[in-house]
Motif scaffolding. Structure first.
Motif, PDB file in Angstrom:
ATOM      1  N   ARG A   1       0.826  -1.205   0.000  1.00  0.00           N
ATOM      2  CA  ARG A   1       0.000   0.000   0.000  1.00  0.00           C
ATOM      3  C   ARG A   1       0.867   1.264   0.000  1.00  0.00           C
ATOM      4  O   ARG A   1       0.502   2.283  -0.579  1.00  0.00           O
ATOM      5  CB  ARG A   1      -0.929   0.000   1.213  1.00  0.00           C
ATOM      6  N   ALA A   2       2.042   1.169   0.622  1.00  0.00           N
ATOM      7  CA  ALA A   2       2.926   2.335   0.687  1.00  0.00           C
ATOM      8  C   ALA A   2       3.466   2.716  -0.685  1.00  0.00           C
ATOM      9  O   ALA A   2       3.815   3.876  -0.920  1.00  0.00           O
ATOM     10  CB  ALA A   2       4.089   2.052   1.637  1.00  0.00           C
ATOM     11  N   LEU A   3       3.528   1.756  -1.601  1.00  0.00           N
ATOM     12  CA  LEU A   3       4.088   2.029  -2.919  1.00  0.00           C
ATOM     13  C   LEU A   3       3.274   3.052  -3.712  1.00  0.00           C
ATOM     14  O   LEU A   3       3.809   3.716  -4.598  1.00  0.00           O
ATOM     15  CB  LEU A   3       4.185   0.730  -3.731  1.00  0.00           C
ATOM     16  N   SER A   4       2.002   3.177  -3.396  1.00  0.00           N
ATOM     17  CA  SER A   4       1.158   4.098  -4.170  1.00  0.00           C
ATOM     18  C   SER A   4       0.892   5.410  -3.447  1.00  0.00           C
ATOM     19  O   SER A   4       0.142   6.242  -3.939  1.00  0.00           O
ATOM     20  CB  SER A   4      -0.178   3.424  -4.506  1.00  0.00           C
ATOM     21  N   ARG A   5       1.526   5.612  -2.283  1.00  0.00           N
ATOM     22  CA  ARG A   5       1.306   6.867  -1.555  1.00  0.00           C
ATOM     23  C   ARG A   5       2.496   7.172  -0.652  1.00  0.00           C
ATOM     24  O   ARG A   5       2.872   6.363   0.172  1.00  0.00           O
ATOM     25  CB  ARG A   5       0.019   6.799  -0.730  1.00  0.00           C
ATOM     26  N   THR A   6       3.087   8.332  -0.830  1.00  0.00           N
ATOM     27  CA  THR A   6       4.199   8.742   0.023  1.00  0.00           C
ATOM     28  C   THR A   6       3.647   9.640   1.129  1.00  0.00           C
ATOM     29  O   THR A   6       3.875  10.844   1.165  1.00  0.00           O
ATOM     30  CB  THR A   6       5.283   9.475  -0.789  1.00  0.00           C
TER      31      THR A   6
ATOM     32  N   ASP B   1      12.250  -2.913  -6.243  1.00  0.00           N
ATOM     33  CA  ASP B   1      12.596  -3.950  -7.220  1.00  0.00           C
ATOM     34  C   ASP B   1      11.418  -4.312  -8.118  1.00  0.00           C
ATOM     35  O   ASP B   1      11.180  -5.487  -8.438  1.00  0.00           O
ATOM     36  CB  ASP B   1      13.117  -5.217  -6.526  1.00  0.00           C
ATOM     37  N   LEU B   2      10.667  -3.295  -8.546  1.00  0.00           N
ATOM     38  CA  LEU B   2       9.535  -3.535  -9.440  1.00  0.00           C
ATOM     39  C   LEU B   2       9.991  -3.541 -10.898  1.00  0.00           C
ATOM     40  O   LEU B   2      10.974  -2.893 -11.260  1.00  0.00           O
ATOM     41  CB  LEU B   2       8.476  -2.445  -9.245  1.00  0.00           C
TER      42      LEU B   2
ATOM     43  N   ALA C   1       5.485   1.641 -13.680  1.00  0.00           N
ATOM     44  CA  ALA C   1       4.629   2.610 -14.372  1.00  0.00           C
ATOM     45  C   ALA C   1       3.228   2.619 -13.780  1.00  0.00           C
ATOM     46  O   ALA C   1       2.627   3.686 -13.569  1.00  0.00           O
ATOM     47  CB  ALA C   1       4.589   2.288 -15.861  1.00  0.00           C
ATOM     48  N   ALA C   2       2.691   1.429 -13.486  1.00  0.00           N
ATOM     49  CA  ALA C   2       1.350   1.343 -12.917  1.00  0.00           C
ATOM     50  C   ALA C   2       1.305   1.986 -11.533  1.00  0.00           C
ATOM     51  O   ALA C   2       0.366   2.725 -11.202  1.00  0.00           O
ATOM     52  CB  ALA C   2       0.916  -0.121 -12.830  1.00  0.00           C
TER      53      ALA C   2
ATOM     54  N   ILE D   1      10.668   9.035  -7.237  1.00  0.00           N
ATOM     55  CA  ILE D   1       9.773   7.910  -6.941  1.00  0.00           C
ATOM     56  C   ILE D   1       9.993   6.779  -7.944  1.00  0.00           C
ATOM     57  O   ILE D   1       9.939   5.589  -7.585  1.00  0.00           O
ATOM     58  CB  ILE D   1       8.283   8.367  -6.926  1.00  0.00           C
ATOM     59  N   TRP D   2      10.285   7.118  -9.191  1.00  0.00           N
ATOM     60  CA  TRP D   2      10.592   6.093 -10.190  1.00  0.00           C
ATOM     61  C   TRP D   2      11.846   5.312  -9.786  1.00  0.00           C
ATOM     62  O   TRP D   2      11.884   4.077  -9.878  1.00  0.00           O
ATOM     63  CB  TRP D   2      10.790   6.725 -11.561  1.00  0.00           C
ATOM     64  N   ASN D   3      12.860   6.025  -9.337  1.00  0.00           N
ATOM     65  CA  ASN D   3      14.093   5.382  -8.888  1.00  0.00           C
ATOM     66  C   ASN D   3      13.825   4.439  -7.716  1.00  0.00           C
ATOM     67  O   ASN D   3      14.380   3.338  -7.647  1.00  0.00           O
ATOM     68  CB  ASN D   3      15.120   6.441  -8.480  1.00  0.00           C
ATOM     69  N   LEU D   4      12.943   4.841  -6.816  1.00  0.00           N
ATOM     70  CA  LEU D   4      12.596   3.990  -5.677  1.00  0.00           C
ATOM     71  C   LEU D   4      11.877   2.723  -6.129  1.00  0.00           C
ATOM     72  O   LEU D   4      12.146   1.627  -5.619  1.00  0.00           O
ATOM     73  CB  LEU D   4      11.719   4.760  -4.688  1.00  0.00           C
TER      74      LEU D   4
END
Length: 275
Positions: A157-162, A241-242, A248-249, A232-235
């Motif tokens: 869930r954290a991946l879609s919101r900082t 490791d996506l 992108a999603a 965020i892309w770098n993360l």
């Protein structure tokens, strides 16, 4: 108000403050810790070789404080400017408390921040807690905008919101491996550490009560949207490791949540978040 403290090192909070050319704000930040109702804390200020009078200002503030309070403040002066991640890690390594809290050198805390967040952690049985926070102007005055937080946050869930703000975080080193409490030397090092901890299976618990004030400055890194996207892309690629499609999603979801956070009133957003 009655002060709240258990008085033993096993319940001490080590507050880590990285300092670099922040002489205009550091006194307010120190006092926001010194005035906490929870008194079993140590404040570790790590100066990243400031070129202004930050160190002198810190030392002057210590002299103004009562001896008992001043003795709980430690200043570490680095000999090289090595950046925010290494500066915070220096403070983490020097911490003597069971709990580790982070506070940026220009941010402010509510007087009961530590008391209420520690109580919340114990009620939830949490090892990782964070809170809602105010946005403040350059003088630290709340602007009326509040960032609300979910009651729980897992890695996915954290991946879609900082939504985790550094100056609200509290970690329990008896529940989280200290090896995970280390900020990598990459942009958005704080978010990278949160994700690493959550990826290990830890759940972060959010206290939806604003207990910190984020002082906004024009032109800061976090206010640059293009840079935020790059970070965020770098993360996604190097910490989570996506794959490229998955990154992108998640980036689309992240951008949507960031936009919603800025445009939907707090009450409506809370209702729609399903918390």
């Amino acid at each position: 108000m009655k002060e709240y403290s258990t008085g033993s090192d096993s319940s001490m909070v080590s507050v880590i403050v990285p300092a670099y050319n922040c002489s205009d704000y550091i006194e307010d930040t120190i006092r926001t810790v010194a005035e906490q109702t929870y008194t079993n804390w140590e404040l570790i200020l790590v100066d990243d070789k400031s070129t202004d009078d930050t160190v002198a200002r810190i030392q002057a503030v210590q002299k103004k404080l009562a001896a008992g309070t001043a003795s709980k403040i430690r200043l570490i002066e680095k000999t090289e400017d090595t950046g925010a991640a290494d500066t915070r890690n220096t403070g983490i390594s020097a911490a003597r408390g069971r709990y580790i809290a982070f506070l940026d050198s220009d941010d402010l805390w509510h007087r009961r921040k530590l008391e209420l967040e520690l109580r919340f952690m114990k009620q939830c049985g949490a090892g990782f807690a964070f809170t809602a926070y105010h946005f403040g102007d350059e003088n630290g005055r709340p602007t009326g905008k509040i960032t609300r937080v979910p009651s729980r946050l897992t890695f996915r869930r954290a991946l879609s919101r900082t939504v985790i703000f550094t100056s609200t975080v509290l970690l329990d080193t008896e529940r989280i491996d200290r090896k995970l409490i280390h900020m990598p030397e990459i942009p958005s090092e704080d978010t990278a550490m949160w994700w690493t901890i959550l990826k290990s299976g830890v759940t972060a618990y959010g206290l939806d009560r604003p207990l910190a004030t984020y002082r906004r400055h024009g032109g800061t890194l976090s206010s640059n949207k293009a840079e935020a996207v790059r970070r965020i892309w770098n993360l996604y690629r190097n910490v989570a490791d996506l794959s490229v499609p998955s990154s992108a999603a998640h980036l689309v979801c992240w951008a949507w949540n960031a936009t919603m956070r800025r445009t939907i009133p707090d009450r409506a957003r809370n209702h729609s978040s399903g918390r």
